[in-house]
Design an enzyme around this catalytic site. Structure first.
Site, PDB file in Angstrom:
ATOM      1  N   ASP A   1       0.827  -1.218   0.000  1.00  0.00           N
ATOM      2  CA  ASP A   1       0.000   0.000   0.000  1.00  0.00           C
ATOM      3  C   ASP A   1       0.856   1.261   0.000  1.00  0.00           C
ATOM      4  O   ASP A   1       2.027   1.222   0.372  1.00  0.00           O
ATOM      5  CB  ASP A   1      -0.838   0.038   1.282  1.00  0.00           C
ATOM      6  CG  ASP A   1      -2.091  -0.788   1.160  1.00  0.00           C
ATOM      7  OD1 ASP A   1      -2.482  -1.107   0.033  1.00  0.00           O
ATOM      8  OD2 ASP A   1      -2.666  -1.108   2.206  1.00  0.00           O
TER       9      ASP A   1
ATOM     10  N   LYS B   1      -1.618   1.159  -7.904  1.00  0.00           N
ATOM     11  CA  LYS B   1      -1.285   1.438  -9.312  1.00  0.00           C
ATOM     12  C   LYS B   1      -0.773   0.172  -9.950  1.00  0.00           C
ATOM     13  O   LYS B   1       0.177  -0.433  -9.469  1.00  0.00           O
ATOM     14  CB  LYS B   1      -0.161   2.484  -9.392  1.00  0.00           C
ATOM     15  CG  LYS B   1      -0.598   3.901  -9.197  1.00  0.00           C
ATOM     16  CD  LYS B   1       0.588   4.811  -9.468  1.00  0.00           C
ATOM     17  CE  LYS B   1       0.762   5.826  -8.372  1.00  0.00           C
ATOM     18  NZ  LYS B   1       2.131   5.987  -7.924  1.00  0.00           N
TER      19      LYS B   1
ATOM     20  N   MET C   1      -7.210   8.881  10.287  1.00  0.00           N
ATOM     21  CA  MET C   1      -7.887   9.468   9.125  1.00  0.00           C
ATOM     22  C   MET C   1      -8.776  10.635   9.542  1.00  0.00           C
ATOM     23  O   MET C   1      -9.883  10.789   9.031  1.00  0.00           O
ATOM     24  CB  MET C   1      -8.729   8.394   8.404  1.00  0.00           C
ATOM     25  CG  MET C   1      -7.886   7.296   7.815  1.00  0.00           C
ATOM     26  SD  MET C   1      -8.834   6.007   6.994  1.00  0.00           S
ATOM     27  CE  MET C   1      -9.135   4.881   8.345  1.00  0.00           C
TER      28      MET C   1
HETATM   29  N1  SAH Z   1      -3.597  -0.042   9.276  1.00  0.00           N
HETATM   30  C1  SAH Z   1      -3.034   1.248   9.630  1.00  0.00           C
HETATM   31  C2  SAH Z   1      -4.059   2.351   9.532  1.00  0.00           C
HETATM   32  C3  SAH Z   1      -4.542   2.607   8.134  1.00  0.00           C
HETATM   33  S1  SAH Z   1      -5.695   3.934   8.054  1.00  0.00           S
HETATM   34  C4  SAH Z   1      -2.430   1.171  11.027  1.00  0.00           C
HETATM   35  O1  SAH Z   1      -2.669   0.197  11.732  1.00  0.00           O
HETATM   36  O2  SAH Z   1      -1.710   2.081  11.401  1.00  0.00           O
HETATM   37  C5  SAH Z   1      -4.652   5.292   7.600  1.00  0.00           C
HETATM   38  C6  SAH Z   1      -4.432   6.194   8.783  1.00  0.00           C
HETATM   39  O3  SAH Z   1      -3.477   5.624   9.655  1.00  0.00           O
HETATM   40  C7  SAH Z   1      -3.887   7.538   8.427  1.00  0.00           C
HETATM   41  O4  SAH Z   1      -4.899   8.417   8.000  1.00  0.00           O
HETATM   42  C8  SAH Z   1      -3.302   7.965   9.745  1.00  0.00           C
HETATM   43  O5  SAH Z   1      -4.311   8.401  10.626  1.00  0.00           O
HETATM   44  C9  SAH Z   1      -2.748   6.657  10.277  1.00  0.00           C
HETATM   45  N2  SAH Z   1      -1.324   6.459   9.956  1.00  0.00           N
HETATM   46  C10 SAH Z   1      -0.789   5.468   9.241  1.00  0.00           C
HETATM   47  N3  SAH Z   1       0.557   5.588   9.180  1.00  0.00           N
HETATM   48  C11 SAH Z   1       0.872   6.689   9.890  1.00  0.00           C
HETATM   49  C12 SAH Z   1       2.092   7.345  10.227  1.00  0.00           C
HETATM   50  N4  SAH Z   1       3.281   6.910   9.820  1.00  0.00           N
HETATM   51  N5  SAH Z   1       2.015   8.469  10.979  1.00  0.00           N
HETATM   52  C13 SAH Z   1       0.842   8.930  11.418  1.00  0.00           C
HETATM   53  N6  SAH Z   1      -0.340   8.355  11.130  1.00  0.00           N
HETATM   54  C14 SAH Z   1      -0.332   7.246  10.382  1.00  0.00           C
END
Ligand code: SAH
Length: 275
Positions: free
Chosen positions: A46, A68, A182
């Site tokens: 992703d 993509k 998000m």
């Molecule tokens: N599965 C992922 C979440 C996916 S949803 C997890 O467990 O972290 C996508 C959201 O995750 C983003 O909008 C943000 O809120 C958060 N996120 C993912 N990676 C991040 C990072 N490196 N720093 C801050 N927020 C992050």
């Protein structure tokens, strides 16, 4: 098989492993995730997966961006699931690499269900979710005895991309600590809703952007000022938003910036007499 002493299960042909890549820092990968990357024929990843993690994929392994394919943008969930099934049926060893943890706001459940429906064998390798690793790298404890004994993970928008109307906002207004995924797009309406439900306007808020990466940026603000401060600072997604008293502890626990020579404040809760 669960790994026995000193051994990891093998990623077999025709299998898909749904693997959590963690929030960014490659050091936060699990050993099992690393092992999977070494064994894969193809890694379908992703946009949120950090480049440093992709660097650990051996040369010669096919890297496929889930969003993509062949230059065409195609992020439809059904397409991705179909693609995983196709790879598996072609007898490949497939790693589906997802940011953070695959089952936390990551649609990993949907992909696993698609594999189950089509009879493709799979394994789930959990990863460190951004709301856990990101807070640790920002120096914010998820729980702290004096402030909270519960944490609420919540997503800021629903499947359609709007502010979640089906959320139990009354419960969110009472929850001691919120970690919002998000949430950047809907920060202002969310802040309004939380204040209308009784959360104090000056409640501390931290925005942790690009957590655990070299470009990590943490903005400390308050509930009422959060949206304006985000705009003014130019801080960007992906970011997790932390709402609650635990944010104050960062003043004494920001170890990452301390490494770079900034000073920590002793016992930030001490004077406030919380607890
Ligand atoms: N599965 C992922 C979440 C996916 S949803 C997890 O467990 O972290 C996508 C959201 O995750 C983003 O909008 C943000 O809120 C958060 N996120 C993912 N990676 C991040 C990072 N490196 N720093 C801050 N927020 C992050």
């Amino acid at each position: 098989m669960v790994g026995e002493r000193g051994q990891f299960p093998d990623l077999l042909r025709g299998w898909v492993w749904l693997v959590g890549a963690g929030p960014g820092d490659p050091g936060l990968l699990t050993l099992l995730a690393y092992h999977a990357l070494q064994q894969a024929d193809v890694v379908v990843y992703d946009a949120l997966v950090d480049e440093g993690v992709l660097d650990l994929v051996p040369a010669g392994v096919e890297l496929e961006h889930a969003g993509k394919r062949g230059g065409r943008p195609s992020a439809k969930q059904r397409d991705i699931s179909l693609r995983l099934v196709q790879h598996a049926r072609a007898g490949r060893r497939v790693v589906r690499l997802k940011g953070g943890d695959p089952l936390v706001f990551g649609r990993g459940g949907e992909e696993a269900l698609a594999l189950a429906d089509t009879g493709v064998p799979f394994r789930i390798v959990p990863g460190m979710t951004a709301g856990l690793g990101g807070l640790a790298y920002a120096g914010i404890p998820l729980t702290h005895r004096e402030t909270n004994s519960a944490v609420t993970f919540v997503t800021g928008h629903d499947v359609g991309g709007a502010l979640h109307t089906s959320l139990d906002w009354d419960a969110l207004c009472r929850a001691p600590v919120l970690v919002v995924y998000m949430g950047m797009k809907h920060l202002e309406p969310m802040s309004e809703r939380l204040r209308a439900g009784g959360r104090p306007p000056d409640e501390p808020v931290a925005i942790v952007s690009r957590a655990t990466t070299p470009r990590q940026h943490v903005l400390e603000t308050t509930l009422v000022d959060a949206a304006a401060d985000v705009t003014a600072s130019g801080i960007e997604p992906p970011a997790v938003i932390v709402v609650g008293e635990v944010v104050r502890l960062r003043a004494g626990l920001d170890w990452l910036n301390a490494l770079h020579g900034r000073t920590l404040v002793p016992d930030p809760l001490g004077e406030r007499g919380t607890g």
